[in-house]
Scaffold this active site. Structure first.
Site, PDB file in Angstrom:
ATOM      1  N   GLU A  82     -11.179   3.182  -0.755  1.00 43.11           N
ATOM      2  CA  GLU A  82     -11.658   1.611  -0.936  1.00 43.11           C
ATOM      3  C   GLU A  82     -10.298   0.805  -0.155  1.00 43.11           C
ATOM      4  O   GLU A  82      -9.312   1.179  -0.119  1.00 43.11           O
ATOM      5  CB  GLU A  82     -11.461   1.000  -2.421  1.00 43.11           C
ATOM      6  CG  GLU A  82     -12.326   1.692  -3.225  1.00 43.11           C
ATOM      7  CD  GLU A  82     -13.911   1.541  -2.912  1.00 43.11           C
ATOM      8  OE1 GLU A  82     -14.001   0.228  -2.578  1.00 43.11           O
ATOM      9  OE2 GLU A  82     -14.841   2.444  -3.196  1.00 43.11           O
TER      10      GLU A  82
ATOM     11  N   ASN B  71       3.835   1.604  18.442  1.00 36.47           N
ATOM     12  CA  ASN B  71       4.794   0.869  18.229  1.00 36.47           C
ATOM     13  C   ASN B  71       5.970   1.181  19.239  1.00 36.47           C
ATOM     14  O   ASN B  71       7.102   0.364  19.466  1.00 36.47           O
ATOM     15  CB  ASN B  71       5.567   0.916  16.959  1.00 36.47           C
ATOM     16  CG  ASN B  71       4.655   0.376  15.951  1.00 36.47           C
ATOM     17  OD1 ASN B  71       4.819   0.625  14.793  1.00 36.47           O
ATOM     18  ND2 ASN B  71       4.049  -0.882  16.318  1.00 36.47           N
ATOM     19  N   TRP B  72       6.110   2.559  19.843  1.00 35.44           N
ATOM     20  CA  TRP B  72       7.014   2.856  20.906  1.00 35.44           C
ATOM     21  C   TRP B  72       6.829   1.973  22.176  1.00 35.44           C
ATOM     22  O   TRP B  72       7.941   1.593  22.970  1.00 35.44           O
ATOM     23  CB  TRP B  72       6.778   4.111  21.345  1.00 35.44           C
ATOM     24  CG  TRP B  72       7.061   5.260  20.482  1.00 35.44           C
ATOM     25  CD1 TRP B  72       6.417   6.348  19.751  1.00 35.44           C
ATOM     26  CD2 TRP B  72       8.444   5.644  19.755  1.00 35.44           C
ATOM     27  NE1 TRP B  72       6.900   7.115  19.034  1.00 35.44           N
ATOM     28  CE2 TRP B  72       8.208   6.607  18.881  1.00 35.44           C
ATOM     29  CE3 TRP B  72       9.723   5.195  20.171  1.00 35.44           C
ATOM     30  CZ2 TRP B  72       9.120   7.416  18.565  1.00 35.44           C
ATOM     31  CZ3 TRP B  72      10.812   5.670  19.457  1.00 35.44           C
ATOM     32  CH2 TRP B  72      10.697   6.771  18.649  1.00 35.44           C
TER      33      TRP B  72
ATOM     34  N   ARG C  40      -3.614  -3.269   3.011  1.00 38.77           N
ATOM     35  CA  ARG C  40      -3.034  -3.532   4.080  1.00 38.77           C
ATOM     36  C   ARG C  40      -2.612  -5.070   3.869  1.00 38.77           C
ATOM     37  O   ARG C  40      -3.222  -6.091   3.295  1.00 38.77           O
ATOM     38  CB  ARG C  40      -3.954  -3.791   5.605  1.00 38.77           C
ATOM     39  CG  ARG C  40      -3.204  -4.421   6.663  1.00 38.77           C
ATOM     40  CD  ARG C  40      -4.267  -4.136   7.866  1.00 38.77           C
ATOM     41  NE  ARG C  40      -3.097  -4.718   9.060  1.00 38.77           N
ATOM     42  CZ  ARG C  40      -3.118  -4.269  10.268  1.00 38.77           C
ATOM     43  NH1 ARG C  40      -3.857  -3.383  10.667  1.00 38.77           N
ATOM     44  NH2 ARG C  40      -2.480  -4.752  11.094  1.00 38.77           N
TER      45      ARG C  40
ATOM     46  N   SER D 256       4.068   3.330  14.178  1.00 39.60           N
ATOM     47  CA  SER D 256       2.986   4.173  14.812  1.00 39.60           C
ATOM     48  C   SER D 256       3.321   4.522  16.145  1.00 39.60           C
ATOM     49  O   SER D 256       4.402   4.156  16.831  1.00 39.60           O
ATOM     50  CB  SER D 256       1.848   2.922  14.974  1.00 39.60           C
ATOM     51  OG  SER D 256       1.756   2.061  15.936  1.00 39.60           O
TER      52      SER D 256
ATOM     53  N   GLY E  87       7.372  -9.276  11.037  1.00 35.33           N
ATOM     54  CA  GLY E  87       7.607 -10.121  12.350  1.00 35.33           C
ATOM     55  C   GLY E  87       7.394 -11.668  12.000  1.00 35.33           C
ATOM     56  O   GLY E  87       8.127 -12.573  12.335  1.00 35.33           O
ATOM     57  N   ARG E  88       6.144 -11.761  11.599  1.00 41.24           N
ATOM     58  CA  ARG E  88       5.667 -13.192  11.401  1.00 41.24           C
ATOM     59  C   ARG E  88       6.480 -13.768  10.204  1.00 41.24           C
ATOM     60  O   ARG E  88       6.955 -14.902  10.118  1.00 41.24           O
ATOM     61  CB  ARG E  88       4.249 -13.250  10.943  1.00 41.24           C
ATOM     62  CG  ARG E  88       3.249 -13.267  11.962  1.00 41.24           C
ATOM     63  CD  ARG E  88       1.776 -13.016  11.595  1.00 41.24           C
ATOM     64  NE  ARG E  88       1.651 -11.694  11.510  1.00 41.24           N
ATOM     65  CZ  ARG E  88       0.643 -11.035  10.915  1.00 41.24           C
ATOM     66  NH1 ARG E  88      -0.357 -12.052  10.324  1.00 41.24           N
ATOM     67  NH2 ARG E  88       0.426  -9.800  10.720  1.00 41.24           N
TER      68      ARG E  88
ATOM     69  N   ASP F  64       2.394  -4.610   6.872  1.00 43.19           N
ATOM     70  CA  ASP F  64       2.095  -5.769   8.297  1.00 43.19           C
ATOM     71  C   ASP F  64       2.751  -7.052   7.822  1.00 43.19           C
ATOM     72  O   ASP F  64       2.441  -7.331   6.653  1.00 43.19           O
ATOM     73  CB  ASP F  64       0.764  -5.731   8.441  1.00 43.19           C
ATOM     74  CG  ASP F  64       0.561  -6.444   9.724  1.00 43.19           C
ATOM     75  OD1 ASP F  64       1.577  -6.232  10.663  1.00 43.19           O
ATOM     76  OD2 ASP F  64      -0.647  -6.836  10.156  1.00 43.19           O
TER      77      ASP F  64
END
Length: 250
Positions: free
Chosen positions: A210, A71-72, A191, A68, A26-27, A23
């Site tokens: 975990e 995401n489409w 993540r 995902s 984009g940012r 993740d």
């Protein structure tokens, strides 16, 4: 820093399967005044680095949440660019993957991918099918709800046909009908980007994984960050519903 971190890692306690929600692309791009695809392109280097590091320390399965089902719904231009990037990356990397004995697999609604993308993926998986050093699993057009809905449907059909009795259904039956039926459950989920949610990823499989969240955006994720996640994992007590005394005794 990398060397010091690696020296602290216990080689006898390496997670067999690590899953990653990549993740922040984009940012990362936006902070540089660029389009989102620029972040995705730079994220490819993070994939290379993460795969290399996982392989070096003995991780046997690495699953990357690449795209995902949700995401489409992104702008068509971004989706098209992502699909083109995926094809290009697979074609550019497949020789290296094969040379390093990396087996490529994919989970998700692969038939929903563009034909060019699907064909490149299938060719890559076929070429590396016999490799056994580490398995790289790409989650593409994937979501846990999609996966579990398909599993429930398949199990219901078997019950209806008499192939399976309802009272035979247990957790192992469900697991056998998931996309990951031939892959061990992840022990560690990472993540990036600071977000602290699972986003419909491997919900069944991470029941006892975990969880490790880092503020680092995916294009900046490097070897030292992977080491930090492994060290965090190794400093935790995994009880699986038991108490500490039982773990110590066992």
């Amino acid at each position: 820093m990398e060397k010091l971190l690696k020296e602290r890692i216990d080689d006898t306690n390496i997670p067999e399967h690590v899953a990653v929600i990549m993740d922040g692309n984009g940012r990362w791009a936006k902070s540089r005044g660029r389009e989102r695809i620029f972040g995705h392109m730079n994220g490819v280097e993070s994939v290379r680095e993460t795969l290399k590091t996982a392989r070096e320390i003995g991780v046997k399965y690495l699953t990357l949440y690449a795209f995902s089902t949700e995401n489409w719904n992104r702008p068509k231009e971004e989706v098209d660019a992502l699909m083109d990037l995926l094809v290009t990356t697979i074609m550019d990397e497949i020789d290296e993957l094969d040379d390093k004995s990396v087996r490529l697999k994919a989970i998700g609604d692969l038939d929903n991918l563009p034909p060019k993308c699907c064909n490149a993926l299938k060719d890559g998986m076929a070429r590396t099918a016999e490799n056994d050093d580490i398995t790289l699993i790409l989650a593409l057009s994937y979501s846990s709800r999609w996966e579990m809905t398909n599993a429930i449907r398949a199990i219901a059909e078997k019950v209806a046909s008499g192939e399976l009795a309802a009272d035979e259904i247990d957790s192992s039956i469900v697991s056998k009908h998931l996309s990951t039926h031939d892959i061990p459950d992840p022990s560690l989920l990472i993540r990036t980007s600071g977000e602290k949610r699972i986003s419909n990823f491997l919900l069944w499989q991470i029941a006892y994984a975990e969880l490790y969240f880092t503020e680092v955006l995916w294009p900046d994720f490097r070897k030292q960050h992977f080491y930090e996640a492994i060290l965090s994992y190794q400093n935790r007590e995994r009880r699986f519903g038991m108490v500490s005394e039982q773990i110590t005794k066992n």
